[in-house]
Design an enzyme around this catalytic site. Structure first.
Site, PDB file in Angstrom:
ATOM      1  N   LYS A   1       1.132  -1.066   0.211  1.00 36.73           N
ATOM      2  CA  LYS A   1      -0.242   0.116  -0.154  1.00 36.73           C
ATOM      3  C   LYS A   1       0.653   1.357  -0.028  1.00 36.73           C
ATOM      4  CE  LYS A   1      -4.069  -2.349   0.164  1.00 36.73           C
ATOM      5  NZ  LYS A   1      -3.904  -3.911   0.427  1.00 36.73           N
TER       6      LYS A   1
HETATM    7  C1  PLP Z   1      -5.467  -5.212   0.666  1.00 37.08           C
HETATM    8  C2  PLP Z   1      -6.379  -4.308   0.712  1.00 37.08           C
HETATM    9  C3  PLP Z   1      -7.673  -4.967   1.672  1.00 37.08           C
HETATM   10  C4  PLP Z   1      -6.998  -5.753   2.912  1.00 37.08           C
HETATM   11  O1  PLP Z   1      -6.127  -4.903   3.253  1.00 37.08           O
HETATM   12  P1  PLP Z   1      -4.964  -5.955   4.753  1.00 37.08           P
HETATM   13  O2  PLP Z   1      -4.503  -4.922   5.450  1.00 37.08           O
HETATM   14  O3  PLP Z   1      -4.481  -6.371   3.834  1.00 37.08           O
HETATM   15  O4  PLP Z   1      -5.904  -6.376   5.608  1.00 37.08           O
HETATM   16  C5  PLP Z   1      -9.072  -4.921   1.246  1.00 37.08           C
HETATM   17  N1  PLP Z   1      -9.641  -4.195   0.803  1.00 37.08           N
HETATM   18  C6  PLP Z   1      -8.847  -3.019  -0.185  1.00 37.08           C
HETATM   19  C7  PLP Z   1      -9.422  -2.624  -1.420  1.00 37.08           C
HETATM   20  C8  PLP Z   1      -7.044  -3.144  -0.175  1.00 37.08           C
HETATM   21  O5  PLP Z   1      -6.671  -3.292  -1.670  1.00 37.08           O
END
Ligand code: PLP
Length: 383
Positions: free
Chosen positions: A184
């Protein structure tokens, strides 16, 4: 695989190493002062009353569904063109995900009209996802939620630092959820954060994070509390001080890194128009300022996506696909509780979308290399 240009890359330096070391030396390892400082820094930046750091965004979404009052049998409208966590967390709470379509091939976000069409007497909430950091039509969706008395939750996993319609995304609904997973815009390896301006929701979320307990180990360590009660069925969704310290270091770099992502995205658009004009670029006319988490493009109709992704791979370039639509996954198709929906725009985008490399450390020239590779791969596929 040793990629010439990977899909994504982290921006870690001596700051993150020093942050981890400082916690190890302090010897207080979980939810304490540094976590509070991390939460406060994000709250100040986005102008929110409450931020609650948690172990990941999936946990954040689960807690958001519970705090929003999703009970067994309640319907929650969600997009299908997203990561599976968005709708899995509805199921964790006993709710039923109802899939809405996206707006168009140029706007991959959930369509307000499709949300409205899917509302039934059992609908309790809507979860929107700001795809790639590009804002959903929050004014229209907020209006629908108000008129039908629905809770509105943002899956803002892609959108930390995005803003539109006068609000920071993640702080434009009842509850927002950020992800700090490794790929992210900022990362704590695993991590997440909840956002709300509602004191009642914040109180519930804090209870859910730590077993429904009325006092935390930290409070007791500080001498604030001797005893505790358990007033709700909670979880252990806590973050730790090590990850909060990394988060603070990463957060300082976020504005510059998001700016760099926006610059590279614009460079992509300009070069694609010039070199491969039959490739469609979503979100060119997006609202507000995007965190530019992803660089999605749509291949010309009739081209085999796998052939293009193979062609890019043979040129040393890693690509991806966001997303295989959730409503086609076996576990979803085989679940009789989930209503079947036709999502023609989602299905078209799912066939044509390719995600190109994008990360702050990418060089300007790398964008040329990627777009030239895309041009070459498309030409090869037409031979
Ligand atoms: C990465 C992501 C998640 C989950 O996030 P985590 O921190 O890995 O649990 C949920 N929704 C979207 C759209 C994502 O890209």
């Amino acid at each position: 695989m040793n990629w010439r240009i990977p899909l994504a890359d982290i921006d870690f330096g001596p700051e993150e190493t020093a942050a981890v070391q400082s916690i190890l030396e302090k010897r207080w390892l979980t939810m304490g002062e540094v976590t509070q400082e991390f939460e406060q820094a994000v709250a100040d930046f986005i102008g929110a009353r409450h931020t609650i750091a948690v172990t990941n965004a999936t946990a954040a979404l689960h807690m958001a569904c519970l705090a929003a009052g999703i009970h067994p049998g309640d319907e929650v409208i969600v997009p299908s063109l997203t990561f599976v966590a968005t709708s899995n967390t509805v199921l964790y709470a006993g709710g039923i995900p109802v899939f809405a379509d996206i707006t168009s091939t140029l706007d991959l976000n959930i369509s307000p009209e499709s949300i409205e069409k899917n509302i039934t007497p059992r609908t309790r909430a809507v979860i929107v996802v700001h795809y790639g950091g590009y804002a959903c039509d929050m004014p229209a969706i907020t209006d629908i939620a108000r008129r039908h008395n629905l809770r509105l939750i943002e899956d803002a996993a892609h959108a930390i630092g995005s803003e539109a319609d006068g609000k920071k995304l993640g702080n434009a609904s009842d509850i927002g959820c950020y992800s700090f997973f490794s790929n992210k815009n900022m990362t704590t390896a695993e991590g997440g954060m909840l956002v709300t301006n509602d004191d009642g929701l914040a109180k519930q979320l804090r209870l859910l994070r730590s077993h429904g307990m009325t006092s935390l180990t930290w409070d007791r360590h500080q001498g604030h509390a001797w005893d505790y009660d358990v007033v709700a069925l909670g979880y252990n969704y806590r973050i730790d001080e090590i990850r909060s310290a990394i988060g603070l270091a990463q957060f300082k770099k976020l504005p510059a890194n998001n700016e760099r992502r926006r610059f590279l995205s614009q460079r992509y658009r300009d070069l694609i128009h010039e070199l491969t004009p039959d490739v469609e670029i979503p979100f060119e006319n997006h609202r507000g300022v995007s965190a530019a988490h992803l660089m999605p493009v749509l291949l010309p109709k009739g081209i085999q996506r796998n052939q293009i992704m193979e062609g890019m791979k043979s040129r040393g370039i890693q690509t991806s696909h966001h997303y295989p639509p959730i409503h086609h996954f076996t576990a979803y198709k085989n679940n009789p509780a989930i209503p079947h929906k036709d999502l023609p725009v989602t299905d078209e985008v799912a066939l044509r979308e390719v995600t190109l490399p994008l990360y702050p450390g990418m060089k300007d020239e790398d964008v040329n290399i990627v777009v030239e590779a895309l041009q070459g791969a498309i030409a090869d596929s037409r031979k």
